[in-house]
Design a protein around this motif. Structure first.
Motif, PDB file in Angstrom:
ATOM      1  N   UNK A  11      -6.864  22.179  -1.147  1.00 47.68           N
ATOM      2  CA  UNK A  11      -6.015  21.586  -0.107  1.00 47.68           C
ATOM      3  C   UNK A  11      -6.404  22.202   1.237  1.00 47.68           C
ATOM      4  N   UNK A  12      -7.447  21.660   1.855  1.00 43.69           N
ATOM      5  CA  UNK A  12      -7.970  22.208   3.110  1.00 43.69           C
ATOM      6  C   UNK A  12      -6.915  22.276   4.206  1.00 43.69           C
ATOM      7  N   UNK A  13      -5.928  21.402   4.163  1.00 45.46           N
ATOM      8  CA  UNK A  13      -4.923  21.378   5.244  1.00 45.46           C
ATOM      9  C   UNK A  13      -4.053  22.636   5.265  1.00 45.46           C
ATOM     10  N   UNK A  14      -4.063  23.424   4.191  1.00 44.53           N
ATOM     11  CA  UNK A  14      -3.259  24.650   4.175  1.00 44.53           C
ATOM     12  C   UNK A  14      -4.102  25.905   4.464  1.00 44.53           C
ATOM     13  N   UNK A  15      -5.371  25.712   4.788  1.00 47.18           N
ATOM     14  CA  UNK A  15      -6.232  26.837   5.162  1.00 47.18           C
ATOM     15  C   UNK A  15      -5.718  27.425   6.478  1.00 47.18           C
ATOM     16  N   UNK A  16      -5.747  28.748   6.577  1.00 48.60           N
ATOM     17  CA  UNK A  16      -5.420  29.445   7.812  1.00 48.60           C
ATOM     18  C   UNK A  16      -6.694  30.140   8.265  1.00 48.60           C
ATOM     19  N   UNK A  17      -7.190  29.767   9.439  1.00 48.59           N
ATOM     20  CA  UNK A  17      -8.428  30.371   9.918  1.00 48.59           C
ATOM     21  C   UNK A  17      -8.281  30.998  11.302  1.00 48.59           C
ATOM     22  N   UNK A  18      -7.167  30.783  11.954  1.00 50.78           N
ATOM     23  CA  UNK A  18      -6.923  31.361  13.271  1.00 50.78           C
ATOM     24  C   UNK A  18      -6.713  32.870  13.142  1.00 50.78           C
ATOM     25  N   UNK A  19      -7.482  33.656  13.906  1.00 50.91           N
ATOM     26  CA  UNK A  19      -7.423  35.120  13.812  1.00 50.91           C
ATOM     27  C   UNK A  19      -6.019  35.653  14.056  1.00 50.91           C
ATOM     28  N   UNK A 164       1.441  28.012   1.834  1.00 46.07           N
ATOM     29  CA  UNK A 164       1.976  26.986   0.930  1.00 46.07           C
ATOM     30  C   UNK A 164       1.912  25.603   1.571  1.00 46.07           C
ATOM     31  N   UNK A 165       2.201  25.547   2.856  1.00 46.57           N
ATOM     32  CA  UNK A 165       2.175  24.289   3.596  1.00 46.57           C
ATOM     33  C   UNK A 165       1.464  24.564   4.923  1.00 46.57           C
ATOM     34  N   UNK A 166       0.987  23.549   5.591  1.00 45.69           N
ATOM     35  CA  UNK A 166       0.266  23.795   6.843  1.00 45.69           C
ATOM     36  C   UNK A 166       1.140  24.530   7.867  1.00 45.69           C
ATOM     37  N   UNK A 167       0.582  25.571   8.459  1.00 40.29           N
ATOM     38  CA  UNK A 167       1.244  26.271   9.563  1.00 40.29           C
ATOM     39  C   UNK A 167       0.294  26.222  10.756  1.00 40.29           C
ATOM     40  N   UNK A 168       0.856  26.151  11.952  1.00 44.07           N
ATOM     41  CA  UNK A 168      -0.007  25.979  13.115  1.00 44.07           C
ATOM     42  C   UNK A 168       0.255  26.989  14.229  1.00 44.07           C
ATOM     43  N   UNK A 169       1.272  27.836  14.055  1.00 47.62           N
ATOM     44  CA  UNK A 169       1.562  28.844  15.077  1.00 47.62           C
ATOM     45  C   UNK A 169       1.899  30.174  14.410  1.00 47.62           C
TER      46      UNK A 169
END
Length: 182
Positions: A11-19, A164-169
């Motif tokens: 599930x690529x949409x739940x990847x976290x890559x922001x430092x 678990x779910x997409x996070x953006x901040x």
């Protein structure tokens, strides 16, 4: 051999890559699991940690001056680190239609042993570790440290995170807690 830099998540949409978000996840926990090469199975050990992340993510751990970990690192310094938080919502209201929640960071890198004779780096790493786990920074190397403790320094080459779910901040990194049952 697997190229971990090209692995795709189910599930690529739940990847976290922001430092900044990865650091926020690392700040949630004080312990992790470190996996070392052993035969026939990997050797996995839970450890508390501290970290810095300027150009690269660097973990610091303390360990005894002898033992299986040191022997394994001398044979093969390539390791993996897994930091995770999990919250079970069973019996509580769901959040975003989920019955559980998690955040994780996985890093692949190279381990090296830092001895008290490497005074500047040893004090730095020990202080980073202590501050991350809620203790005061280390100002000097004691006789007990010289006789008992090495530092394990792991410099990450690959870092990835997941939720678990997409996070953006960064504000979304802490997991909303379960309400107290009445």
């Amino acid at each position: 051999m697997t190229d971990h830099t090209t692995l795709k998540m189910h599930r690529e949409k739940v990847r976290v890559s922001d430092k900044e978000m990865l650091c926020a996840i690392l700040d949630l926990e004080e312990s992790c699991s470190v996996a070392l090469h052993d035969d026939p199975y990997p050797y996995v050990v839970p450890m508390n940690y501290g970290y810095t992340w300027d150009d690269k993510l660097i973990f610091y751990f303390h360990m005894a001056i002898e033992g299986h970990r040191i022997e394994l690192i001398k044979k093969n310094p390539l390791v993996a680190v897994s930091v995770s938080s999990f919250l079970d919502r069973v019996g509580h209201p769901s959040y975003r239609n989920e019955t559980h929640d998690y955040r994780s960071v996985t890093a692949y890198g190279k381990a090296e042993i830092i001895t008290p004779e490497q005074e500047e780096e040893y004090l730095h790493g020990m202080s980073v570790l202590c501050l991350h786990t809620g203790r005061p920074a280390v100002k000097r190397i004691t006789t007990e440290m010289r006789n008992r403790l090495f530092l394990l320094k792991i410099t990450a080459d690959i870092v990835t995170g997941k939720a678990q779910y997409p996070i953006s901040t960064v504000e979304e990194v802490p997991m909303p807690e379960n309400p107290v049952k009445a």
